[in-house]
Design an enzyme around this catalytic site. Sequence first.
Site, short mmCIF file in Angstrom:
data_model
loop_
_atom_site.label_atom_id
_atom_site.label_comp_id
_atom_site.label_asym_id
_atom_site.label_seq_id
_atom_site.Cartn_x
_atom_site.Cartn_y
_atom_site.Cartn_z
N CYS A 1 0.84 -1.20 0.00
CA CYS A 1 0.00 0.00 0.00
C CYS A 1 0.88 1.25 0.00
O CYS A 1 1.75 1.39 0.85
CB CYS A 1 -0.90 -0.03 1.23
N GLU A 2 0.65 2.13 -0.95
CA GLU A 2 1.48 3.33 -1.04
C GLU A 2 1.16 4.35 0.06
O GLU A 2 1.95 5.24 0.31
CB GLU A 2 1.35 3.99 -2.41
N HIS A 3 0.03 4.22 0.72
CA HIS A 3 -0.35 5.18 1.76
C HIS A 3 0.35 4.92 3.08
O HIS A 3 0.65 5.86 3.82
CB HIS A 3 -1.86 5.17 1.96
N HIS A 4 0.60 3.64 3.42
CA HIS A 4 1.21 3.32 4.70
C HIS A 4 2.46 2.45 4.56
O HIS A 4 3.06 2.07 5.55
CB HIS A 4 0.21 2.59 5.61
N GLN B 1 -4.98 -0.77 -4.63
CA GLN B 1 -5.58 -1.92 -5.29
C GLN B 1 -6.36 -1.52 -6.54
O GLN B 1 -6.34 -2.24 -7.55
CB GLN B 1 -6.48 -2.67 -4.31
N HIS C 1 -5.83 -5.98 3.46
CA HIS C 1 -4.84 -4.90 3.61
C HIS C 1 -4.42 -4.80 5.07
O HIS C 1 -5.24 -4.54 5.95
CB HIS C 1 -5.46 -3.57 3.16
N CYS D 1 -2.89 -2.48 6.41
CA CYS D 1 -3.11 -1.13 6.95
C CYS D 1 -4.51 -1.01 7.56
O CYS D 1 -4.77 -0.09 8.34
CB CYS D 1 -2.91 -0.06 5.86
#
Length: 196
Positions: free
Chosen positions: A87-90, A128, A156, A158
């Site tokens: 995941c690019e956010h976390h 995703q 996920h 996250c």
Amino acid sequence: MAYIKDDRYDENVTAEIAVHYREILRLLGEDVEREGLVKTPERVAKALQFITKGYQEDGAEILRSAMFNEEYEQMVLVRDIELYSTCEHHVMPFIGKCHVAYIPHGRITGLSKIARVVETFARRLQVQERLTVQIRDCIQETLDPLGVAVVIEASHTCMTLRGVQKANAVTTTSAFSGVFLKDERTRNEFLNLIRQ
């Protein structure tokens, strides 16, 4: 940019990432000189290069490496392809499975190449939704089939290990093109096959 091929890492990239990760550990309150952590920054640097190795790969090139002329115009389905992405956010993993189908129009590709395309796009910092579309578009643009269908089901970390902490949550995304988008019967055949 990180580079990994056949388990050989770019030593300069590894060293640079390790410097930054050592500082992250220190900022978290760790003693970076204790025995268990001395080599951790280097190990993390190599792990990060591995989980993002898809940046160095070209999905279209993978498909073209085993592309054959074949007059077959029925569904080709590769289902339950294991998927590991980040995941690019976390910068936390998401893990699941991907189902890919296409209906050839004069050209087919090796079945393992479909799984390799999934791997190529999964091994990048991702969301995703984008991953699903990238897989579809790569196959559609390279093979020019009558249509492509992609469904990803993933958990996920996250969401499961932090934040809302919902361990059983599964996210499903889909992307369709051509006959899978226009013909409900074809789309339903695909969806029924992946449910079996």
